[in-house]
Design a protein around this motif. Structure first.
Motif, PDB file in Angstrom:
ATOM      1  N   GLN A 135      -9.926   1.749   5.973  1.00  0.00           N
ATOM      2  CA  GLN A 135     -11.039   2.144   6.701  1.00  0.00           C
ATOM      3  C   GLN A 135     -10.865   3.530   7.279  1.00  0.00           C
ATOM      4  O   GLN A 135     -11.842   4.258   7.541  1.00  0.00           O
ATOM      5  CB  GLN A 135     -11.477   1.179   7.892  1.00  0.00           C
ATOM      6  CG  GLN A 135     -12.959   1.842   8.822  1.00  0.00           C
ATOM      7  CD  GLN A 135     -14.135   1.637   7.709  1.00  0.00           C
ATOM      8  OE1 GLN A 135     -14.196   0.815   6.934  1.00  0.00           O
ATOM      9  NE2 GLN A 135     -14.827   2.703   7.851  1.00  0.00           N
ATOM     10  N   GLU A 136      -9.556   3.750   7.785  1.00  0.00           N
ATOM     11  CA  GLU A 136      -8.999   4.883   8.247  1.00  0.00           C
ATOM     12  C   GLU A 136      -9.383   6.352   7.330  1.00  0.00           C
ATOM     13  O   GLU A 136      -9.868   7.285   7.659  1.00  0.00           O
ATOM     14  CB  GLU A 136      -7.684   4.909   8.897  1.00  0.00           C
ATOM     15  CG  GLU A 136      -7.530   4.105  10.146  1.00  0.00           C
ATOM     16  CD  GLU A 136      -7.371   2.685   9.778  1.00  0.00           C
ATOM     17  OE1 GLU A 136      -7.326   2.068  10.819  1.00  0.00           O
ATOM     18  OE2 GLU A 136      -7.466   2.139   8.489  1.00  0.00           O
ATOM     19  N   VAL A 137      -8.961   5.908   6.210  1.00  0.00           N
ATOM     20  CA  VAL A 137      -9.201   6.954   5.050  1.00  0.00           C
ATOM     21  C   VAL A 137     -10.736   7.471   5.039  1.00  0.00           C
ATOM     22  O   VAL A 137     -11.277   8.429   4.982  1.00  0.00           O
ATOM     23  CB  VAL A 137      -8.925   6.524   3.429  1.00  0.00           C
ATOM     24  CG1 VAL A 137      -9.296   7.505   2.637  1.00  0.00           C
ATOM     25  CG2 VAL A 137      -7.158   6.297   3.596  1.00  0.00           C
ATOM     26  N   MET A 138     -11.748   6.261   5.114  1.00  0.00           N
ATOM     27  CA  MET A 138     -13.282   6.493   5.025  1.00  0.00           C
ATOM     28  C   MET A 138     -13.598   7.334   6.064  1.00  0.00           C
ATOM     29  O   MET A 138     -14.582   8.187   6.179  1.00  0.00           O
ATOM     30  CB  MET A 138     -13.647   5.173   4.600  1.00  0.00           C
ATOM     31  CG  MET A 138     -13.315   4.392   3.571  1.00  0.00           C
ATOM     32  SD  MET A 138     -13.783   5.249   2.056  1.00  0.00           S
ATOM     33  CE  MET A 138     -15.585   4.875   2.107  1.00  0.00           C
ATOM     34  N   ASP A 139     -13.036   6.831   7.585  1.00  0.00           N
ATOM     35  CA  ASP A 139     -13.380   7.718   8.604  1.00  0.00           C
ATOM     36  C   ASP A 139     -12.966   8.889   8.831  1.00  0.00           C
ATOM     37  O   ASP A 139     -13.685   9.902   8.802  1.00  0.00           O
ATOM     38  CB  ASP A 139     -12.914   6.642   9.803  1.00  0.00           C
ATOM     39  CG  ASP A 139     -13.813   5.455  10.025  1.00  0.00           C
ATOM     40  OD1 ASP A 139     -14.502   5.064   9.498  1.00  0.00           O
ATOM     41  OD2 ASP A 139     -13.046   4.454  10.849  1.00  0.00           O
ATOM     42  N   ASP A 179      -3.339   8.880  10.347  1.00  0.00           N
ATOM     43  CA  ASP A 179      -2.006   8.614  10.458  1.00  0.00           C
ATOM     44  C   ASP A 179      -1.506   7.934   9.307  1.00  0.00           C
ATOM     45  O   ASP A 179      -2.025   7.355   8.766  1.00  0.00           O
ATOM     46  CB  ASP A 179      -1.959   7.339  11.779  1.00  0.00           C
ATOM     47  CG  ASP A 179      -0.582   6.718  11.970  1.00  0.00           C
ATOM     48  OD1 ASP A 179       0.388   6.341  11.132  1.00  0.00           O
ATOM     49  OD2 ASP A 179      -0.211   6.559  13.262  1.00  0.00           O
ATOM     50  N   PHE A 180      -0.338   8.496   8.962  1.00  0.00           N
ATOM     51  CA  PHE A 180       0.574   8.171   7.546  1.00  0.00           C
ATOM     52  C   PHE A 180       0.490   6.661   7.528  1.00  0.00           C
ATOM     53  O   PHE A 180       0.443   5.966   6.259  1.00  0.00           O
ATOM     54  CB  PHE A 180       1.487   8.746   7.537  1.00  0.00           C
ATOM     55  CG  PHE A 180       1.991  10.111   7.575  1.00  0.00           C
ATOM     56  CD1 PHE A 180       0.746  10.827   6.977  1.00  0.00           C
ATOM     57  CD2 PHE A 180       3.059  10.750   7.934  1.00  0.00           C
ATOM     58  CE1 PHE A 180       0.767  12.143   6.751  1.00  0.00           C
ATOM     59  CE2 PHE A 180       3.014  12.063   7.939  1.00  0.00           C
ATOM     60  CZ  PHE A 180       1.930  12.963   7.152  1.00  0.00           C
ATOM     61  N   SER A 181       0.609   5.980   8.568  1.00  0.00           N
ATOM     62  CA  SER A 181       0.809   4.267   8.394  1.00  0.00           C
ATOM     63  C   SER A 181      -0.648   3.835   8.142  1.00  0.00           C
ATOM     64  O   SER A 181      -0.640   2.571   8.128  1.00  0.00           O
ATOM     65  CB  SER A 181       1.578   3.691   9.530  1.00  0.00           C
ATOM     66  OG  SER A 181       0.804   3.849  10.761  1.00  0.00           O
ATOM     67  N   LYS A 182      -1.619   4.427   8.507  1.00  0.00           N
ATOM     68  CA  LYS A 182      -3.002   3.723   8.473  1.00  0.00           C
ATOM     69  C   LYS A 182      -4.056   4.371   7.213  1.00  0.00           C
ATOM     70  O   LYS A 182      -4.658   3.792   6.788  1.00  0.00           O
ATOM     71  CB  LYS A 182      -3.950   4.071   9.909  1.00  0.00           C
ATOM     72  CG  LYS A 182      -3.087   3.394  10.981  1.00  0.00           C
ATOM     73  CD  LYS A 182      -4.121   3.858  12.257  1.00  0.00           C
ATOM     74  CE  LYS A 182      -3.116   3.227  13.388  1.00  0.00           C
ATOM     75  NZ  LYS A 182      -3.936   3.545  14.876  1.00  0.00           N
ATOM     76  N   MET A 183      -3.812   5.530   6.842  1.00  0.00           N
ATOM     77  CA  MET A 183      -4.456   6.213   5.735  1.00  0.00           C
ATOM     78  C   MET A 183      -4.033   5.775   4.395  1.00  0.00           C
ATOM     79  O   MET A 183      -3.012   6.528   3.889  1.00  0.00           O
ATOM     80  CB  MET A 183      -4.606   7.763   5.888  1.00  0.00           C
ATOM     81  CG  MET A 183      -5.296   8.080   7.151  1.00  0.00           C
ATOM     82  SD  MET A 183      -5.655   9.601   7.227  1.00  0.00           S
ATOM     83  CE  MET A 183      -6.628  10.167   5.894  1.00  0.00           C
ATOM     84  N   LEU A 184      -4.382   4.680   4.190  1.00  0.00           N
ATOM     85  CA  LEU A 184      -3.953   3.976   2.964  1.00  0.00           C
ATOM     86  C   LEU A 184      -4.687   3.468   1.759  1.00  0.00           C
ATOM     87  O   LEU A 184      -5.814   3.290   2.059  1.00  0.00           O
ATOM     88  CB  LEU A 184      -3.174   2.626   3.558  1.00  0.00           C
ATOM     89  CG  LEU A 184      -2.278   2.553   4.504  1.00  0.00           C
ATOM     90  CD1 LEU A 184      -1.954   1.310   5.015  1.00  0.00           C
ATOM     91  CD2 LEU A 184      -0.708   3.422   4.313  1.00  0.00           C
ATOM     92  N   ALA A 227       0.861  -1.126  -0.108  1.00  0.00           N
ATOM     93  CA  ALA A 227       0.011  -0.043  -0.078  1.00  0.00           C
ATOM     94  C   ALA A 227       0.839   1.341   0.065  1.00  0.00           C
ATOM     95  O   ALA A 227       2.060   1.319   0.335  1.00  0.00           O
ATOM     96  CB  ALA A 227      -0.983  -0.016   1.206  1.00  0.00           C
ATOM     97  N   THR A 228       0.246   2.237  -0.063  1.00  0.00           N
ATOM     98  CA  THR A 228       0.910   3.666  -0.229  1.00  0.00           C
ATOM     99  C   THR A 228       0.026   4.643   0.355  1.00  0.00           C
ATOM    100  O   THR A 228      -1.137   4.555   0.698  1.00  0.00           O
ATOM    101  CB  THR A 228       1.343   4.189  -1.465  1.00  0.00           C
ATOM    102  OG1 THR A 228       1.852   5.543  -1.344  1.00  0.00           O
ATOM    103  CG2 THR A 228      -0.140   4.504  -2.547  1.00  0.00           C
ATOM    104  N   PHE A 229       0.668   5.697   1.377  1.00  0.00           N
ATOM    105  CA  PHE A 229      -0.176   6.469   2.058  1.00  0.00           C
ATOM    106  C   PHE A 229      -0.930   7.369   1.084  1.00  0.00           C
ATOM    107  O   PHE A 229      -0.584   7.524  -0.185  1.00  0.00           O
ATOM    108  CB  PHE A 229       0.689   7.547   2.644  1.00  0.00           C
ATOM    109  CG  PHE A 229       0.302   8.683   3.138  1.00  0.00           C
ATOM    110  CD1 PHE A 229      -0.829   8.681   4.029  1.00  0.00           C
ATOM    111  CD2 PHE A 229       0.567  10.201   2.920  1.00  0.00           C
ATOM    112  CE1 PHE A 229      -1.471   9.877   4.766  1.00  0.00           C
ATOM    113  CE2 PHE A 229      -0.281  11.254   3.403  1.00  0.00           C
ATOM    114  CZ  PHE A 229      -1.042  10.990   4.271  1.00  0.00           C
ATOM    115  N   CYS A 230      -2.269   7.644   1.134  1.00  0.00           N
ATOM    116  CA  CYS A 230      -3.286   8.295   0.513  1.00  0.00           C
ATOM    117  C   CYS A 230      -2.947   9.640   0.000  1.00  0.00           C
ATOM    118  O   CYS A 230      -3.450  10.231  -0.980  1.00  0.00           O
ATOM    119  CB  CYS A 230      -4.570   8.307   1.129  1.00  0.00           C
ATOM    120  SG  CYS A 230      -4.864   9.411   2.342  1.00  0.00           S
ATOM    121  N   LYS A 231      -2.048  10.258   0.667  1.00  0.00           N
ATOM    122  CA  LYS A 231      -1.208  11.688   0.285  1.00  0.00           C
ATOM    123  C   LYS A 231      -2.225  12.719   0.508  1.00  0.00           C
ATOM    124  O   LYS A 231      -2.389  13.834  -0.129  1.00  0.00           O
ATOM    125  CB  LYS A 231      -0.966  11.629  -1.183  1.00  0.00           C
ATOM    126  CG  LYS A 231      -0.182  10.607  -1.857  1.00  0.00           C
ATOM    127  CD  LYS A 231       1.073  10.262  -1.291  1.00  0.00           C
ATOM    128  CE  LYS A 231       2.035   9.294  -2.208  1.00  0.00           C
ATOM    129  NZ  LYS A 231       2.674   8.497  -1.251  1.00  0.00           N
TER     130      LYS A 231
END
Length: 192
Positions: free
Chosen positions: A46-50, A31-36, A11-15
């Motif tokens: 899920q972190e990006v969605m949240d 968090d950069f390590s979770k927003m993928l 994965a990559t960070f969603c930027k």
């Protein structure tokens, strides 16, 4: 000589760099390590969605006495582990959340293409990190392309921008036939 690119990264960070790092946003998963974004599937964590729902979509929802403070309701549900309420709010604002992520992906891909064009004609002798940067950007572009394909499919499945409806939280509203413009004052300094 100047670095490497791990092609096996899943994965990559969603930027997404335009979301303020508040304690609440961190609680939501910022968090950069979770927003993928996931490379092989184009899935979104899920972190990006949240975080996008909480910090972008619900931040722009006006308070209504009938519905209450949906942003606070979502935050409370997240913090209390109330997955049913959280899922219901996600579903109510699914179109807006996906639209916000789609705008980000579309804008970021345009910026990535513009950055690639800046590298044309550059000497690898003069810019020794450029091959690694270009390799990284290709990985990101492949990942974002898969995410975009998934988002485009989700939008089509929901009937596109004309989809409406509403629900108890007031979601699924749309303001017209085109994706709303959103300015990103971000700079991605992958190349100098």
């Amino acid at each position: 000589r100047y670095g490497f690119m791990d092609d096996s990264s899943p994965a990559t960070f969603c930027k997404m760099m335009d979301i303020p790092k508040t304690p609440e946003n961190v609680d939501m998963g910022m968090d950069f390590s979770k927003m993928l974004f996931y490379h092989d599937t184009g899935d979104i964590s899920q972190e990006v969605m949240d975080v996008v729902l909480y910090a972008k979509v619900l931040a722009n929802i006006k308070y209504s006495p009938e519905v209450g403070d949906v942003k606070q309701q979502f935050y409370d549900a997240h913090m209390q582990g109330d997955e049913a309420t959280k899922a219901a709010i996600h579903e109510a604002y699914r179109f807006e959340t996906i639209s916000a992520i789609k705008r980000h992906v579309d804008t970021f891909m345009e910026q990535l293409i513009a950055l690639e064009s800046k590298s044309e004609g550059k000497s690898f002798e003069e810019h020794p990190r450029l091959p690694v940067i270009l390799h990284h950007n290709q990985f990101v572009k492949e990942t974002f392309s898969k995410v975009k394909q998934n988002l485009d499919g989700a939008v089509a499945e929901m009937g596109g921008p004309a989809n409406g409806g509403g629900d108890q939280w007031g979601g699924d509203e749309w303001n017209g036939g085109e994706w709303p413009a959103e300015e990103y004052n971000q700079e991605y300094a992958y190349m100098e």
